[in-house]
Write a protein that holds these residues in place. Structure first.
Motif, PDB file in Angstrom:
ATOM      1  N   UNK A  44       0.892  -1.092  -0.040  1.00 39.05           N
ATOM      2  CA  UNK A  44      -0.052   0.063   0.248  1.00 39.05           C
ATOM      3  C   UNK A  44       0.722   1.450  -0.013  1.00 39.05           C
ATOM      4  N   UNK A  45       0.782   1.839  -1.036  1.00 37.51           N
ATOM      5  CA  UNK A  45       2.065   2.786  -1.275  1.00 37.51           C
ATOM      6  C   UNK A  45       1.576   4.306  -0.681  1.00 37.51           C
ATOM      7  N   UNK A  46       0.228   4.196  -0.036  1.00 39.46           N
ATOM      8  CA  UNK A  46      -0.413   5.410   0.532  1.00 39.46           C
ATOM      9  C   UNK A  46      -0.337   5.291   2.086  1.00 39.46           C
ATOM     10  N   UNK A  47      -0.050   4.036   2.565  1.00 37.51           N
ATOM     11  CA  UNK A  47       0.005   3.865   3.822  1.00 37.51           C
ATOM     12  C   UNK A  47       0.899   4.754   4.753  1.00 37.51           C
ATOM     13  N   UNK A  48       0.521   4.974   6.021  1.00 34.22           N
ATOM     14  CA  UNK A  48       1.364   5.970   6.799  1.00 34.22           C
ATOM     15  C   UNK A  48       2.505   5.104   6.950  1.00 34.22           C
ATOM     16  N   UNK A  49       3.717   5.836   7.560  1.00 29.82           N
ATOM     17  CA  UNK A  49       5.249   5.578   7.659  1.00 29.82           C
ATOM     18  C   UNK A  49       5.019   5.496   9.299  1.00 29.82           C
ATOM     19  N   UNK A  50       5.045   4.620  10.165  1.00 30.88           N
ATOM     20  CA  UNK A  50       5.099   4.645  11.479  1.00 30.88           C
ATOM     21  C   UNK A  50       6.325   3.869  11.941  1.00 30.88           C
ATOM     22  N   UNK A  51       7.519   4.902  12.478  1.00 30.24           N
ATOM     23  CA  UNK A  51       8.436   4.161  13.309  1.00 30.24           C
ATOM     24  C   UNK A  51       7.962   3.033  14.179  1.00 30.24           C
ATOM     25  N   UNK A  52       8.731   1.994  14.303  1.00 35.93           N
ATOM     26  CA  UNK A  52       8.676   1.087  15.439  1.00 35.93           C
ATOM     27  C   UNK A  52       7.482   0.042  14.828  1.00 35.93           C
ATOM     28  N   UNK A  53       6.597   0.438  13.806  1.00 34.58           N
ATOM     29  CA  UNK A  53       5.521  -0.222  13.464  1.00 34.58           C
ATOM     30  C   UNK A  53       5.482  -0.664  12.106  1.00 34.58           C
ATOM     31  N   UNK A  54       5.605   0.241  11.270  1.00 34.10           N
ATOM     32  CA  UNK A  54       5.833  -0.551   9.859  1.00 34.10           C
ATOM     33  C   UNK A  54       5.378   0.804   8.676  1.00 34.10           C
ATOM     34  N   UNK A  55       5.349   0.336   7.469  1.00 35.86           N
ATOM     35  CA  UNK A  55       4.884   1.086   6.471  1.00 35.86           C
ATOM     36  C   UNK A  55       4.350   0.191   5.279  1.00 35.86           C
ATOM     37  N   UNK A  56       4.153   0.881   4.183  1.00 33.12           N
ATOM     38  CA  UNK A  56       3.537   0.074   2.932  1.00 33.12           C
ATOM     39  C   UNK A  56       2.626  -0.797   3.255  1.00 33.12           C
ATOM     40  N   UNK A  84       2.307  -2.937   5.685  1.00 37.15           N
ATOM     41  CA  UNK A  84       3.089  -4.129   6.374  1.00 37.15           C
ATOM     42  C   UNK A  84       3.366  -3.583   7.874  1.00 37.15           C
ATOM     43  N   UNK A  85       3.905  -4.663   8.919  1.00 39.13           N
ATOM     44  CA  UNK A  85       4.552  -4.350   9.888  1.00 39.13           C
ATOM     45  C   UNK A  85       5.894  -5.036  10.040  1.00 39.13           C
ATOM     46  N   UNK A  86       6.630  -4.546  11.110  1.00 35.45           N
ATOM     47  CA  UNK A  86       7.591  -5.415  11.426  1.00 35.45           C
ATOM     48  C   UNK A  86       7.223  -6.805  12.223  1.00 35.45           C
ATOM     49  N   UNK A  87       6.047  -7.131  12.514  1.00 31.06           N
ATOM     50  CA  UNK A  87       5.490  -8.338  12.916  1.00 31.06           C
ATOM     51  C   UNK A  87       5.087  -9.158  11.594  1.00 31.06           C
ATOM     52  N   UNK A  88       5.188  -8.624  10.571  1.00 34.69           N
ATOM     53  CA  UNK A  88       5.086  -9.649   9.293  1.00 34.69           C
ATOM     54  C   UNK A  88       6.373 -10.426   9.141  1.00 34.69           C
TER      55      UNK A  88
END
Length: 185
Positions: free
Chosen positions: A17-29, A31-35
């Motif tokens: 998702x190229x419109x998704x927010x960029x959230x430090x410690x969580x994710x972007x695009x 997806x999250x760092x939990x993926x």
């Protein structure tokens, strides 16, 4: 908070998702760092064996044992450690329209970002702007300005401004293991 819950439960990812927010410690695009690598198995398999033109490309870097997944035009990239299956970094560059802190995106001026975010500073160990305390956000200045920025920071002078061409966020667990002692937490 709703957006965070949504991206932390996604599996079977078929595109970013190229419109998704960029959230430090969580994710972007989107997806999250939990993926993990497992969440991308279907697109990797489709690319390798079924010769489908999927919306996610991949490249394997055998030297560092990472797989890089990217959108078609590389507006968004994520690196995954092949040994652990964990996402270690996400990068958003030209063509990515999502925002960080709901306000800033690719193409904004670094000086405006600094004015709005007093916790950001230039990290001489990594040649990037980072938040203090460190939250995974890294903004690299253009290569042609790095030496000028380093000199200005060391000398306490005005730092050259630039247009932000990419945002990178790295996984905090990865940062603690690989940058221990060089990043402020």
């Amino acid at each position: 908070m709703k957006a965070r819950n949504n991206i932390e439960t996604i599996t079977g990812i078929k595109e970013f998702d190229l419109d998704a927010d960029i959230i430090p410690e969580v994710g972007a695009g989107g997806i999250s760092f939990k993926n993990t690598l497992k969440d991308f198995e279907s697109v990797i398999t489709a690319n390798l064996f079924e010769n489908h033109n999927t919306k996610i490309k991949h490249e394997v870097d055998s030297k560092y044992i990472f797989i890089t997944l990217s959108s078609q035009k590389k507006e968004f990239k994520t690196e995954i450690d092949l040994l652990t299956g964990k996402i270690v970094s996400m990068s958003c560059s030209k063509g990515y329209s999502g925002k960080i802190f709901k306000e800033f995106g690719v193409g904004d001026k670094m000086s405006d970002f600094i004015k709005a975010n007093p916790n950001i500073g230039f990290d001489l160990d990594h040649d990037a702007y980072v938040n203090h305390p460190f939250d995974g956000l890294m903004i690299y200045p253009p290569i042609q300005l790095r030496d000028k920025i380093i000199n200005a920071v060391v000398q306490g002078k005005a730092v050259p401004d630039f247009i932000i061409d990419s945002y990178e966020i790295i996984d905090m667990e990865f940062a603690r293991k690989n940058f221990e002692g060089t990043l402020f937490y």
